[in-house]
Write a protein that holds these residues in place. Structure first.
Motif, PDB file in Angstrom:
ATOM      1  N   SER A  27       0.979  -1.355  -0.169  1.00  0.00           N
ATOM      2  CA  SER A  27      -0.076   0.031   0.054  1.00  0.00           C
ATOM      3  C   SER A  27       0.856   1.190   0.038  1.00  0.00           C
ATOM      4  O   SER A  27       0.500   2.228   0.729  1.00  0.00           O
ATOM      5  N   HIS A  48       0.556   3.206  -2.201  1.00  0.00           N
ATOM      6  CA  HIS A  48      -0.608   4.254  -2.707  1.00  0.00           C
ATOM      7  C   HIS A  48      -1.662   3.874  -1.636  1.00  0.00           C
ATOM      8  O   HIS A  48      -2.316   3.003  -1.478  1.00  0.00           O
ATOM      9  N   GLU A 104      -4.773   1.896  -2.143  1.00  0.00           N
ATOM     10  CA  GLU A 104      -4.617   0.555  -2.668  1.00  0.00           C
ATOM     11  C   GLU A 104      -4.580  -0.079  -1.393  1.00  0.00           C
ATOM     12  O   GLU A 104      -3.550  -0.805  -0.987  1.00  0.00           O
ATOM     13  N   ASN A 151       2.811   4.482   3.120  1.00  0.00           N
ATOM     14  CA  ASN A 151       2.168   5.863   2.719  1.00  0.00           C
ATOM     15  C   ASN A 151       1.323   6.245   3.657  1.00  0.00           C
ATOM     16  O   ASN A 151       0.034   6.041   3.588  1.00  0.00           O
ATOM     17  N   GLY A 178      -1.422   8.906   3.119  1.00  0.00           N
ATOM     18  CA  GLY A 178      -2.297   8.767   2.109  1.00  0.00           C
ATOM     19  C   GLY A 178      -3.543   7.791   2.436  1.00  0.00           C
ATOM     20  O   GLY A 178      -4.521   7.579   2.246  1.00  0.00           O
ATOM     21  N   ARG A 200      -4.153   8.284  -2.977  1.00  0.00           N
ATOM     22  CA  ARG A 200      -2.978   7.360  -3.653  1.00  0.00           C
ATOM     23  C   ARG A 200      -1.802   8.224  -3.427  1.00  0.00           C
ATOM     24  O   ARG A 200      -0.636   7.360  -2.978  1.00  0.00           O
ATOM     25  N   ARG A 201      -1.694   9.456  -3.168  1.00  0.00           N
ATOM     26  CA  ARG A 201      -0.587  10.124  -2.759  1.00  0.00           C
ATOM     27  C   ARG A 201      -0.289  10.485  -1.230  1.00  0.00           C
ATOM     28  O   ARG A 201      -1.282  10.520  -0.571  1.00  0.00           O
ATOM     29  N   ASN A 202       0.789  11.074  -1.145  1.00  0.00           N
ATOM     30  CA  ASN A 202       1.252  11.643   0.254  1.00  0.00           C
ATOM     31  C   ASN A 202       0.701  13.067   0.735  1.00  0.00           C
ATOM     32  O   ASN A 202       0.013  13.575  -0.176  1.00  0.00           O
ATOM     33  N   ASP A 261       3.517  11.021  -5.729  1.00  0.00           N
ATOM     34  CA  ASP A 261       3.184   9.500  -5.983  1.00  0.00           C
ATOM     35  C   ASP A 261       4.459   8.770  -5.393  1.00  0.00           C
ATOM     36  O   ASP A 261       5.613   8.903  -5.999  1.00  0.00           O
ATOM     37  N   ASN A 317       5.704   5.867  -5.243  1.00  0.00           N
ATOM     38  CA  ASN A 317       6.222   4.745  -5.884  1.00  0.00           C
ATOM     39  C   ASN A 317       6.906   5.203  -7.232  1.00  0.00           C
ATOM     40  O   ASN A 317       7.409   4.716  -8.000  1.00  0.00           O
ATOM     41  N   HIS A 331       0.300  -4.017  -4.810  1.00  0.00           N
ATOM     42  CA  HIS A 331      -0.667  -2.572  -5.090  1.00  0.00           C
ATOM     43  C   HIS A 331      -1.899  -3.008  -5.653  1.00  0.00           C
ATOM     44  O   HIS A 331      -2.310  -4.347  -5.442  1.00  0.00           O
ATOM     45  N   GLU A 350      -0.220  15.962  -8.648  1.00  0.00           N
ATOM     46  CA  GLU A 350       0.965  15.747  -8.319  1.00  0.00           C
ATOM     47  C   GLU A 350       1.724  17.065  -8.785  1.00  0.00           C
ATOM     48  O   GLU A 350       2.844  17.579  -8.037  1.00  0.00           O
TER      49      GLU A 350
END
Length: 816
Positions: free
Chosen positions: A99, A101, A104, A142, A145, A178-180, A185, A187, A217, A591
């Motif tokens: 995870s 993300h 996910e 993450n 997120g 998904r993001r921080n 991203d 990843n 993922h 992003e």
């Protein structure tokens, strides 16, 4: 794993009070459960690899036998010998990471089930695993997120589950989980290490030097289940063929596990093993086997798909199954994995550097910020490098000790080093899941000389101690060369303290203690005679800031220039304090918004007001000096917003807009330059009489996954002050540009006649972009519009071009 070793170890359901997966986990729940397991089971200990931006701990469970737990210090010492290439001692190291993300989430939940099973199971196979291996389990890579997503989806989950994909539960609000914290991203950050989460992960990797890494993922809900190998001809050429062979052997275990569940799956399609900045490929260039797993996502509890309903509980079960198959496969192939890593580092050209070595010399042209940032990144990747004790010249390039590094090629991390400075432009398959290039020399805009031979025994492992220049008591002003990356953070701090700072619109030279010193346009002048501050107060404030930033600040006892403009010239302009805002929310690219926010916040120290686009209508723009518009689709904004922004610029405001935002500005007649969008570029490709397979290849050619192109700068334009040279490499990842008919006086930068420097860019794009504008600055009343065809702060690793935004903040619209 059915027999019980310790029934006192609490299960996830017992800990939570409900079956795992009925609600999405918050990070604090995950954290407290890991801490509980570590207290209850002698098989589990915890490692904390720093904290996230929002200060959540990043936890990894270390799972192995009680005997191995007592011997972890010795095991870690053995692991530190992994890069020696000698016969390996100690257990196999398996890292399962989930995870990265935040939305996910099935992986994070499966990790808790796996941890509990490993803590309590007492069957022969588990005993063998724990005796012969150390299993690292990171449920959430993450934390910020994960919490953002859990809060969203839980808010829209009811007793009666809704599987309609249109339901809010499955459609997160901007910026999604998904993001921080900075909408990055994570990843894509394994190489760049811009974020603390990534720095902690890479530190953990090199501490343990795992043999196998599973990277779990989720993908679109209409898919099934994927595991590597990826597309065979999209594997990076620097990845050893033995790596892919072992990946294929491991895949048999995943196939068996999913076949037993009657779960459909696929391999060797869609996903690749090319970009080394991802969790499944970073191991491949560091002596391990990385394997990507992708589960169809419910993005909530249950969601309709072309394959039927995707249930969160089933997703967790699939991730648990391939977690087990990862453990079983790695243990079964233990001998091969140990041998692979030994051979990876055992080559003669991967020796510890000593004596005369061939290597790379790089220069940051006097900018210690870029030098030190690169040095920190190299050190985190355990790449050896050295500082020059004295200046040397190679091929008419001067390399000074204050800004140069020497990196020997033949060292244990040779493979990663070559990948970080790769220059290839030709590929077997020109389809890329991410960028096609990430050359650090170009990202940092460094002067570079390859194949230099130096005796490293005569070089330094530490930089020279920073020494600030002496400032005579008779000084009339302090001077800062704008080419120094930390000049902008210094300027912002001084402005926040209401200290007057001016910038030079033209180059000049001032007498220094021994000789005249040249200063580029944009350089700062801090008068020591000011109404609100004494000279001593100014000097004290500047010295403290400059020392903290390791920024060279000079003093002059005269306003008379040896050449160029005098310090009292009208071409020195006062810099006003700034108050920027950025438009966020639906339609904007999270992003790119996050990257601009990160630059202003983390690098410059500028308070940046974030305003969601629906609030623009009622917002008074009068207090703001700048408005940033990142890439995105702004068609949801009507004409009244365009009129409002036009009035903003007429009064003296500056808009800095890039890529997709420029299309909307063009429709609103705010941008005079003619733009070229995706439709224009696609019609350049021959699309007649193509077979079905050729159409697929055409789509790959038309995609700009990420290539490095060269800009030709107008060095006299204030938007380019301090960039150091007339050629600037930038990362291009979108089919967007300007027509060559755009007025010449507006163009601050053009793409070079042969724009491609590194990576893949179809010839059609290269020809169409050649000599066309890339940076356009248009006057609007008292203000200006700065139009950028590319994101010049890409993933916050593009240090070579990020100064453009500082120039827009401090020099525009004073000069435009």
């Amino acid at each position: 794993m059915n027999s019980i070793a310790n029934s006192a170890v609490v299960s996830p359901a017992e800990f939570l009070g409900y079956e795992l997966g009925e609600w999405h986990l918050r990070h604090d729940q995950l954290q407290f459960y890991l801490q509980t397991l570590a207290q209850q089971s002698p098989r589990i200990s915890l490692e904390q690899t720093g904290r996230s931006h929002e200060y959540r701990p990043q936890l990894t469970a270390v799972v192995t036998s009680a005997a191995n737990q007592r011997n972890l210090d010795n095991i870690l010492q053995q692991r530190q010998q992994a890069k020696s290439g000698e016969q390996q001692q100690g257990p196999l190291v398996i890292w399962l990471a989930y995870s990265i993300h935040g939305d996910e989430a099935s992986g994070a939940h499966a990790a808790l089930l796996l941890l509990h099973q490993l803590a309590i199971a007492n069957d022969a196979w588990t005993q063998k695993l724990l005796d012969e291996a150390v299993v690292l389990i990171t449920p959430s890579q993450n934390p910020d997120g994960l919490d953002r997503f859990a809060t969203w989806t839980n808010n829209y989950t009811g007793v009666t589950k809704v599987s309609d994909p249109a339901h809010n539960e499955h459609k997160q609000a901007w910026p999604a989980g998904r993001r921080n914290h900075y909408f990055a991203d994570l990843n894509r950050d394994w190489l760049f290490l811009r974020h603390p989460e990534s720095q902690g992960r890479v530190a953990l990797f090199h501490k343990w030097q795992p043999h196998y890494v599973g990277d779990f993922h989720e993908m679109g809900h209409n898919q099934s289940y994927f595991f590597q190998p990826g597309v065979p001809d999209r594997t990076h050429p620097l990845t050893p063929i033995e790596n892919q062979q072992l990946t294929e052997q491991l895949a048999d275990f995943h196939r068996q596990a999913l076949d037993e569940r009657k779960q459909g799956y696929f391999s060797k399609q869609l996903f690749d093993d090319f970009y080394y900045g991802k969790g499944s490929t970073y191991p491949d260039i560091n002596g391990a086997i990385g394997v990507l797993f992708e589960q169809a996502s419910a993005r909530g509890q249950v969601q309709d798909s072309v394959n039927g309903k995707v249930h969160f509980a089933e997703a967790i079960a699939n991730q648990l199954a391939t977690s087990h198959s990862s453990l079983k496969g790695a243990l079964a192939l233990k001998a091969q994995l140990l041998e692979y890593q030994q051979l990876f580092y055992g080559r003669k050209d991967k020796h510890p550097p000593a004596g005369k070595e061939a290597g790379i010399l790089i220069s940051a042209s006097g900018d210690t910020q870029r030098r030190d940032d690169l040095a920190s990144t190299l050190a985190q990747h355990q790449i050896a490098f050295y500082y020059l004790p004295k200046s040397i010249s190679q091929s008419n390039i001067d390399f000074a000790p204050n800004d140069a590094l020497f990196i020997p090629i033949n060292q244990p991390q040779k493979s990663l080093l070559l990948a970080m400075f790769d220059e290839r432009t030709e590929y077997e398959n020109a389809t890329f899941y991410d960028v096609s290039t990430w050359n650090f020399a170009l990202a940092y805009n460094l002067k570079i000389k390859r194949n230099v031979n130096l005796n490293i025994d005569t070089l330094n492992t530490e930089p020279a101690t920073f020494q600030q220049a002496q400032w005579p008591s008779s000084s009339v002003a302090l001077l800062v060369d704008w080419q120094q990356g930390n000049a902008a953070p210094l300027l912002q701090q001084l402005l926040s303290q209401n200290i007057l700072v001016k910038f030079a619109a033209k180059p000049f030279a001032i007498k220094a203690p021994t000789k005249a010193k040249q200063y580029v346009a944009g350089s700062l002048m801090i008068p020591l005679k000011q109404t609100d501050h004494s000279a001593e107060t100014i000097k004290q404030q500047v010295r403290e800031l400059a020392n903290a930033l390791q920024l060279q600040v000079d003093a002059t006892t005269t306003s008379a220039a040896r050449s160029g403009i005098d310090l009292g010239s009208p071409d020195f302009h006062s810099i006003k304090p700034i108050k920027p805002m950025i438009v966020t929310g639906y339609g904007t690219d999270p992003e790119e918004v996050g990257q601009l926010w990160y630059y202003l916040d983390q690098v410059l120290g500028v308070p940046l007001t974030q305003v969601s686009s629906p609030r623009l209508a009622k917002l008074d723009l009068q207090p703001y000096s700048h408005i940033f518009l990142a890439d995105g689709n702004y068609d949801n904004l009507d004409e009244k917003y365009a009129r409002k922004l036009s009035q903003f610029m007429s009064r003296g405001g500056v808009i800095v807009a890039q890529k997709g935002a420029l299309a909307w500005l063009s429709k609103g007649n705010l941008l005079k330059a003619d733009i070229r969008n995706k439709r224009y570029f696609q019609q350049l490709f021959d699309q007649d009489n193509l077979s079905f397979a050729e159409k697929s290849q055409l789509k790959a050619k038309q995609s700009i996954g990420g290539a490095i192109v060269g800009l030709q700068l107008d060095s006299s334009h204030p938007i380019n002050f301090g960039l150091g040279q007339t050629n600037l490499p930038v990362l291009k990842n979108k089919a967007f540009g300007f027509s060559p008919s755009s007025k010449a006086f507006q163009n601050a930068a053009r793409y070079q006649a042969q724009p491609l420097i590194d990576g893949f860019l179809a010839p059609e794009y290269q020809h169409a972009l050649a000599n066309t504008p890339a940076i356009v600055v248009e006057p609007h009343g008292k203000g200006a519009l700065v139009a950028l065809a590319d994101n010049l702060v890409f993933r916050n690793i593009w240090l070579g071009s990020q100064r453009t935004y500082a120039n827009a903040l401090y020099f525009i619209p004073k000069l435009h």
